[in-house]
Design an enzyme around this catalytic site. Structure first.
Site, short mmCIF file in Angstrom:
data_model
loop_
_atom_site.label_atom_id
_atom_site.label_comp_id
_atom_site.label_asym_id
_atom_site.label_seq_id
_atom_site.Cartn_x
_atom_site.Cartn_y
_atom_site.Cartn_z
N TYR A 118 0.86 -1.18 0.00
CA TYR A 118 0.00 0.00 0.00
C TYR A 118 0.90 1.24 0.00
CZ TYR A 118 -3.46 3.44 1.54
OH TYR A 118 -4.26 4.55 1.65
N ASP A 159 -1.95 -1.45 -4.08
CA ASP A 159 -2.36 -0.09 -4.43
C ASP A 159 -1.10 0.75 -4.51
OD1 ASP A 159 -3.29 2.48 -4.63
OD2 ASP A 159 -4.58 2.40 -2.86
#
Length: 271
Positions: A118, A159
């Site tokens: 992330y 992500d």
DNA sequence: ATGGTAGCGCTGCTA
């Protein structure tokens, strides 16, 4: 081997949705981001009931949080980059704080070193968080380079908070001088590709208007205003076996969806 | 040009 990555934006809110999705899609490995759950609150038993082992790196449970689910084995879990990659440069306290957040977890699944990442958002180009994002990516590159040098098949999924190219952005004019598209971020992503990692979705599809994230606001999803920022990067030998990929837009619909859709990739198994 | 929504947790921060 079917692999997926999904920024779930609170696993607490969306556990039932994830469970249904697992039964429907049957991935072998699922990388999650923004679980927003402390490890003690991670629903490992719910996933175990569906046949998945799991590893969570949840931090304080309020922000961030990453995890890996696997039904093909989950060995040698790690929650930090390779220490040699971490120690290379001095950083200030703010950046050190961001580097210490729960944004990375890795494990070996069916012989593949899988990392769920992330990447920090960055907020804006003049924000200290943007500087931290660049440092975080630099560390990830160092880590990935060392990993590549081992020759083990590897995957970095998550992500990235970077749209690799303008065709990954619904309206590039709206993203001039902003995060997710800046030259510095894209150059760092390119360095990951330069060490041999392949953007497996782009490997198969050349089209624009294929996004993985849409702002909750202003009806962006239904207006097609999104970004492709969720990526499954695979090392060369693994990418040679990429068979199929899709961004599961169905999972962005219905009641209380995440603002991200899952990205699914199928690899041919070695025989 | 601005603000629009969602999650966390209870005040704004983060995205």
């Amino acid at each position: 081997m079917r692999v997926a990555t999904w920024n779930i934006n609170s696993l607490k809110v969306r556990l039932a949705r994830v469970e249904e999705w697992l039964v429907d899609v049957e991935p072998d490995v699922l990388c999650l981001q923004e679980t927003k759950l402390a490890d003690a609150a991670f629903p490992s038993l719910a996933f175990q009931a569906l046949g998945y082992q799991s590893i969570s790196h949840g931090g304080d449970g309020r922000w961030n949080g990453v995890a890996i689910l696997s039904r093909v084995g989950l060995e040698d879990p790690a929650t930090t980059f390779n220490p040699a990659a971490i120690a290379s440069v001095d950083v200030d306290d703010y950046v050190a704080g961001v580097l210490g957040e729960s944004r990375f977890v890795a494990a070996t699944c069916a012989g593949v070193r899988v990392s769920s990442v992330y990447v920090p958002n960055g907020r804006s180009l003049d924000d200290a968080h943007y500087g931290a994002k660049l440092v975080w990516l630099d560390r990830l590159i160092e880590h990935a380079a060392r990993q590549e040098a081992t020759g083990q098949p590897a995957m970095i999924a998550g992500d990235f908070n970077i749209a690799p190219e303008d065709r990954d952005v619904y309206d590039p004019r709206k993203f001039v001088d902003s995060t997710h598209t800046s030259a510095a971020e894209r150059a760092l992503l390119q360095r990951l590709l330069d060490i041999g990692m392949v953007d497996t979705f782009r490997q198969l599809y050349d089209q624009d208007k294929l996004y993985s994230w849409w702002d909750y606001r202003a009806g962006d999803f239904h207006q097609g205003r999104g970004l492709r920022i969720d990526l499954v990067l695979a090392s060369q030998q693994l990418a040679e076996r990429t068979r199929w990929s899709i961004i599961d837009r169905q999972a962005r619909k219905g009641k209380q969806p995440s603002d991200h859709a899952p990205v699914i990739v199928d690899f041919d198994d070695v025989s």
